[in-house]
Motif scaffolding. Structure first.
Motif, PDB file in Angstrom:
ATOM      1  N   THR A  20       0.841  -1.209   0.000  1.00 28.94           N
ATOM      2  CA  THR A  20       0.000   0.000   0.000  1.00 28.94           C
ATOM      3  C   THR A  20       0.864   1.242   0.000  1.00 28.94           C
ATOM      4  OG1 THR A  20      -0.465  -0.856   2.200  1.00 28.94           O
ATOM      5  CG2 THR A  20      -2.355  -0.171   0.897  1.00 28.94           C
ATOM      6  N   GLN A  21       2.007   1.167   0.705  1.00 24.67           N
ATOM      7  CA  GLN A  21       2.887   2.346   0.751  1.00 24.67           C
ATOM      8  C   GLN A  21       3.536   2.593  -0.616  1.00 24.67           C
ATOM      9  OE1 GLN A  21       5.480   1.566   4.033  1.00 24.67           O
ATOM     10  NE2 GLN A  21       4.105   2.527   5.502  1.00 24.67           N
ATOM     11  N   GLU A  22       3.840   1.484  -1.333  1.00 23.33           N
ATOM     12  CA  GLU A  22       4.490   1.616  -2.644  1.00 23.33           C
ATOM     13  C   GLU A  22       3.583   2.341  -3.628  1.00 23.33           C
ATOM     14  OE1 GLU A  22       5.659  -2.229  -4.026  1.00 23.33           O
ATOM     15  OE2 GLU A  22       7.227  -2.378  -2.522  1.00 23.33           O
ATOM     16  N   LYS A  23       2.268   2.028  -3.611  1.00 22.97           N
ATOM     17  CA  LYS A  23       1.331   2.637  -4.547  1.00 22.97           C
ATOM     18  C   LYS A  23       0.973   4.035  -4.068  1.00 22.97           C
ATOM     19  CE  LYS A  23       0.564  -1.156  -7.030  1.00 22.97           C
ATOM     20  NZ  LYS A  23       0.887  -1.284  -8.440  1.00 22.97           N
ATOM     21  N   HIS A  24       1.409   5.024  -4.850  1.00 20.37           N
ATOM     22  CA  HIS A  24       1.081   6.406  -4.487  1.00 20.37           C
ATOM     23  C   HIS A  24       0.510   7.091  -5.712  1.00 20.37           C
ATOM     24  CE1 HIS A  24       1.374  10.551  -3.247  1.00 20.37           C
ATOM     25  NE2 HIS A  24       2.187  10.797  -4.253  1.00 20.37           N
ATOM     26  N   MET A  25      -0.641   7.673  -5.547  1.00 25.78           N
ATOM     27  CA  MET A  25      -1.296   8.370  -6.659  1.00 25.78           C
ATOM     28  C   MET A  25      -0.792   9.814  -6.680  1.00 25.78           C
ATOM     29  SD  MET A  25      -4.070   8.124  -8.805  1.00 25.78           S
ATOM     30  CE  MET A  25      -5.125   9.230  -9.693  1.00 25.78           C
ATOM     31  N   PRO A  26       0.054  10.180  -7.679  1.00 26.76           N
ATOM     32  CA  PRO A  26       0.495  11.571  -7.731  1.00 26.76           C
ATOM     33  C   PRO A  26      -0.660  12.471  -8.188  1.00 26.76           C
ATOM     34  CG  PRO A  26       1.415  10.307  -9.562  1.00 26.76           C
ATOM     35  CD  PRO A  26       0.526   9.369  -8.800  1.00 26.76           C
ATOM     36  N   GLY A  27      -0.946  13.536  -7.471  1.00 26.66           N
ATOM     37  CA  GLY A  27      -2.079  14.407  -7.801  1.00 26.66           C
ATOM     38  C   GLY A  27      -3.396  13.714  -7.482  1.00 26.66           C
ATOM     39  N   ASP A  28      -4.501  14.284  -7.992  1.00 25.85           N
ATOM     40  CA  ASP A  28      -5.792  13.634  -7.758  1.00 25.85           C
ATOM     41  C   ASP A  28      -6.424  13.196  -9.090  1.00 25.85           C
ATOM     42  OD1 ASP A  28      -6.660  15.959  -8.870  1.00 25.85           O
ATOM     43  OD2 ASP A  28      -7.371  16.858  -7.010  1.00 25.85           O
ATOM     44  N   GLU A  29      -7.624  12.622  -8.987  1.00 27.79           N
ATOM     45  CA  GLU A  29      -8.284  12.067 -10.183  1.00 27.79           C
ATOM     46  C   GLU A  29      -8.579  13.157 -11.205  1.00 27.79           C
ATOM     47  OE1 GLU A  29      -9.121  11.257  -7.127  1.00 27.79           O
ATOM     48  OE2 GLU A  29      -9.040   9.072  -7.000  1.00 27.79           O
ATOM     49  N   MET A  30      -8.985  14.354 -10.728  1.00 31.01           N
ATOM     50  CA  MET A  30      -9.389  15.422 -11.642  1.00 31.01           C
ATOM     51  C   MET A  30      -8.223  15.899 -12.509  1.00 31.01           C
ATOM     52  SD  MET A  30     -12.507  15.658 -11.431  1.00 31.01           S
ATOM     53  CE  MET A  30     -12.764  17.028 -12.534  1.00 31.01           C
ATOM     54  N   ILE A  31      -7.063  16.047 -11.875  1.00 33.65           N
ATOM     55  CA  ILE A  31      -5.915  16.534 -12.658  1.00 33.65           C
ATOM     56  C   ILE A  31      -5.525  15.490 -13.709  1.00 33.65           C
ATOM     57  CG2 ILE A  31      -4.107  15.764 -11.007  1.00 33.65           C
ATOM     58  CD1 ILE A  31      -3.769  18.974 -12.936  1.00 33.65           C
ATOM     59  N   TRP A  32      -5.663  14.195 -13.358  1.00 27.32           N
ATOM     60  CA  TRP A  32      -5.328  13.147 -14.327  1.00 27.32           C
ATOM     61  C   TRP A  32      -6.333  13.092 -15.466  1.00 27.32           C
ATOM     62  CZ3 TRP A  32      -0.979  11.201 -15.576  1.00 27.32           C
ATOM     63  CH2 TRP A  32       0.046  11.155 -14.630  1.00 27.32           C
ATOM     64  N   LEU A  33      -7.594  13.370 -15.139  1.00 33.24           N
ATOM     65  CA  LEU A  33      -8.638  13.407 -16.169  1.00 33.24           C
ATOM     66  C   LEU A  33      -8.298  14.515 -17.182  1.00 33.24           C
ATOM     67  CD1 LEU A  33     -11.350  11.886 -16.572  1.00 33.24           C
ATOM     68  CD2 LEU A  33     -12.474  13.888 -15.606  1.00 33.24           C
TER      69      LEU A  33
END
Lengths: 206, 78
Positions: A20-33
């Motif tokens: 769980t620590q390895e997986k990090h979502m950079p930014g949020d969903e909206m910026i990726w959209l």
């Protein structure tokens, strides 16, 4: 036996926590959209450029020969350096090193400004040669692709300056600040990667 | 950075890498998309991101790269 089982479950728990620590979502969903949508639009324009190039290959080659490869290459290096400095700034901000992050961000903004200046000079040079977006199909795409990208850079540079100034003024960097910084950094990296494709596609391929 | 400088040199001296324009175009585009993937995975930290995001980015790189190579080579008339 029970000690062995306890140890095994502890190991499993540690592995799960690590994952769980390895997986990090950079930014949020909206910026990726927004980013993936923007990248998809640019891909469409890249394919349209390639499609029209097939029909008028000689015209595209002659027009491409009028472009300044040196300015384009220097701009590529500028954006790469700028992106790298943004990475450094984000790392420093995560460690709470506000001043270091601010200087890195200012450096990134400086390279971004260098890009804008060189690109403006290139546009001026083309205007002096009476070349505009209606000159031929190559220049239609040249101005659409580089123009849209230029617009992204012009939005991005003030954003970097804003981050540099606010980091310089801040005494404490909160998690929200880091999250905002991440979103800005992602935008700037996208600007960099789009130029990495535009440059060879428009300026280099024979 | 080194790849960018290499592309710069190849861009000035056409025919340096391959005699056939299609192969040279393909090589230049593959190098460009390799750089793009590095930026996405390392600078944008997608390498450690959830699988859905990573796969979306990988798909964009792969589809754009293959699509452009085929189209610039003139092998397909859409």
């Amino acid at each position: 036996m029970s000690t062995y089982e306890d140890n095994m479950s502890a190991v499993k728990e540690t592995k799960a926590t690590d994952k769980t620590q390895e997986k990090h979502m950079p930014g949020d969903e909206m910026i990726w959209l927004f980013l993936l949508g923007d990248m998809a639009c640019f891909s469409l324009f890249f394919c349209m450029f390639a499609y029209y190039r097939l029909d008028e290959i000689e015209l595209f080659r002659q027009s491409q020969a009028q472009l300044d490869v040196n300015i384009g290459s220097i701009n590529t290096l500028f954006l790469l350096c700028s992106s790298w400095l943004v990475v450094m700034a984000l790392k420093a901000a995560r460690k709470g090193l506000a001043k270091y992050a601010s200087f890195s961000m200012a450096g990134a903004a400086l390279f971004g400004t260098g890009f804008v200046i060189l690109k403006t000079l290139e546009y001026q040079h083309k205007a002096a040669l009476d070349i505009d977006y209606l000159s031929n199909n190559f220049y239609v795409f040249y101005y659409i692709l580089t123009g849209m990208h230029y617009f992204h850079v012009v939005i991005g540079v003030p954003l970097l300056i804003y981050y540099a100034v606010s980091l310089y003024r801040s005494k404490h960097i909160s998690q929200t600040d880091v999250d905002n910084l991440e979103s800005g950094a992602l935008y700037w990296h996208m600007v960099d990667l789009l130029w990495i494709i535009i440059f060879p596609l428009v300026y280099l391929i024979p | 950075m080194l790849i960018s400088i290499f592309s710069w040199v190849v861009g000035i001296n056409h025919g340096m890498l391959f005699e056939k324009a299609f192969l040279e175009s393909a090589a230049i585009l593959i190098l460009a998309f390799f750089k793009v993937r590095l930026v996405i995975m390392h600078f944008m930290e997608v390498g450690h991101a959830p699988t859905t995001l990573r796969l979306s980015c990988e798909a964009w790189v792969f589809v754009s790269c293959i699509g452009l190579i085929i189209m610039t080579g003139g092998q397909v008339q859409v």
